[in-house]
Design an enzyme around this catalytic site. Sequence first.
Site, PDB file in Angstrom:
ATOM      1  N   LEU A   6      -3.614 -11.860 -25.599  1.00 38.83           N
ATOM      2  CA  LEU A   6      -3.496 -13.211 -25.054  1.00 38.83           C
ATOM      3  C   LEU A   6      -2.018 -13.585 -25.021  1.00 38.83           C
ATOM      4  O   LEU A   6      -1.327 -13.483 -26.043  1.00 38.83           O
ATOM      5  CB  LEU A   6      -4.272 -14.201 -25.932  1.00 38.83           C
ATOM      6  CG  LEU A   6      -4.161 -15.683 -25.554  1.00 38.83           C
ATOM      7  CD1 LEU A   6      -4.814 -15.944 -24.204  1.00 38.83           C
ATOM      8  CD2 LEU A   6      -4.806 -16.556 -26.638  1.00 38.83           C
ATOM      9  N   SER A  11       3.611 -18.432 -17.139  1.00 38.43           N
ATOM     10  CA  SER A  11       4.303 -18.815 -15.906  1.00 38.43           C
ATOM     11  C   SER A  11       5.813 -18.635 -16.017  1.00 38.43           C
ATOM     12  O   SER A  11       6.513 -18.594 -14.999  1.00 38.43           O
ATOM     13  CB  SER A  11       3.995 -20.272 -15.553  1.00 38.43           C
ATOM     14  OG  SER A  11       4.422 -21.136 -16.598  1.00 38.43           O
ATOM     15  N   GLY A  15       7.077 -14.577 -20.331  1.00 36.09           N
ATOM     16  CA  GLY A  15       5.629 -14.432 -20.344  1.00 36.09           C
ATOM     17  C   GLY A  15       5.090 -13.636 -19.175  1.00 36.09           C
ATOM     18  O   GLY A  15       4.258 -12.736 -19.343  1.00 36.09           O
ATOM     19  N   SER A 137      14.195 -17.388 -31.080  1.00 40.33           N
ATOM     20  CA  SER A 137      15.482 -17.364 -30.392  1.00 40.33           C
ATOM     21  C   SER A 137      16.548 -16.841 -31.339  1.00 40.33           C
ATOM     22  O   SER A 137      16.407 -16.921 -32.562  1.00 40.33           O
ATOM     23  CB  SER A 137      15.854 -18.772 -29.933  1.00 40.33           C
ATOM     24  OG  SER A 137      17.186 -18.830 -29.450  1.00 40.33           O
ATOM     25  N   TYR A 150      16.583 -28.356 -29.951  1.00 40.94           N
ATOM     26  CA  TYR A 150      15.843 -27.120 -29.643  1.00 40.94           C
ATOM     27  C   TYR A 150      15.893 -26.172 -30.835  1.00 40.94           C
ATOM     28  O   TYR A 150      14.863 -25.588 -31.216  1.00 40.94           O
ATOM     29  CB  TYR A 150      16.452 -26.457 -28.405  1.00 40.94           C
ATOM     30  CG  TYR A 150      15.906 -25.076 -28.128  1.00 40.94           C
ATOM     31  CD1 TYR A 150      14.597 -24.897 -27.705  1.00 40.94           C
ATOM     32  CD2 TYR A 150      16.712 -23.952 -28.289  1.00 40.94           C
ATOM     33  CE1 TYR A 150      14.098 -23.630 -27.455  1.00 40.94           C
ATOM     34  CE2 TYR A 150      16.214 -22.676 -28.043  1.00 40.94           C
ATOM     35  CZ  TYR A 150      14.912 -22.528 -27.619  1.00 40.94           C
ATOM     36  OH  TYR A 150      14.420 -21.265 -27.379  1.00 40.94           O
TER      37      TYR A 150
END
Length: 291
Positions: A6, A11, A15, A137, A150
Site C-alpha cells: 500500500l 499522486s 509515490g 527527510s 515542516y
Amino acid sequence: MKHKILVTGASGAFGSLACIQLVENGHQVVGTMRSLKGKNESIANELKSKGVALVEMDVTNEESVHSGVSSALETMDGLDTVFNNAGIGANGILECFTANDIQKMFDVNVFGVQRLMRAVLPHLRQQGKGTIIHTSSCIGRITTPFLASYCASKYALESLAEGYRAELSGFGIESCIVEPGGFPTGFMGGMITPSDTERMNQYGEMAKLPETSLNGYVAYVESIPEQRPERVAEAVLDLVNTPFGEKPFRTVVDFSGLKPAIDNYNQALNETTKAIYTANGVADLLTLNKD
C-alpha cells in the site's frame, strides 16, 4: 518474493514513481490519493495503465483512511508492506504561520501517519509479519530557516517511527525510514505558506527571503544530474527487496552533499538509542521477531 504493498501519496513524484517501479518488479501495489479526478486524473490514468490499483484516500479523514485500507486489503487479498508517503511541505517565516496553518500540515504529515498506522496494524499484527516504510527527510531532525514548521512535522514523524519500531518488533513488524534530500519535484511548488500577511509585513525585506531561498535551492538541485526523484523510488524498491529483518532502519537518499553528514548523525543516534534502551532494560525491543 512478491509483496502486497500500500502506497499513500501516490499522486506525488516519490509515490507515483515508487508505485511504477514496484509493479514493474513484480509486486502488487495499491496506490492512494485524495481524488482520482481533477489535477490527479492524468497521473491516476498513467498509474492504472502501468498496473497500479488505485483507491481514494484522504489521510486527514479517519473514515476515508479505514475505507481505503479495507479496499486495499480486498483488492490485494492481503497486505504485507506499507509505504507511508503522503506529505506536504511549508515554507515561510515561522511567526507568520498561524496555528491553523501548521495544524493543516501536521494533519497530513503526523496525524495522517497515525490514522494510517491504526488502520493497517491490526491486520499486520494478526498475521505476525509486515514492513512499514516512512518518508521523512534529510531535515527530519535538523531545522533550517523558513522550513522550521515542516522540519517540526518530520521530527514528529521520526519520533513516531522510532516508537513504532520498538513497540512492533515483537509482532514481527519491521520499520524503515527513507530520508530524501531536496528534489526538484512538484512538492517544492506546493508548499503551504504563512497566511498572516500583516505579521509578514513587519519583517520588511526579510519577508522575501523564504521564496528567494527556496527558488535558489530548487535551481541548485536541478543542476545535479543524480538528484532526481527516481533515486528515491529506487531506494524504496531496494528496501522492499531486501530480505525481511535485514533492512536498515534509516536510508538517506541524497546527491547534493548532505548524505555524509546525515549518515554520521544517524549512526550517532543509533548508538545513543541502543545505550538508552540498554540502560532502561528494554534493549530487546530493538530486535525484530523473525519467527
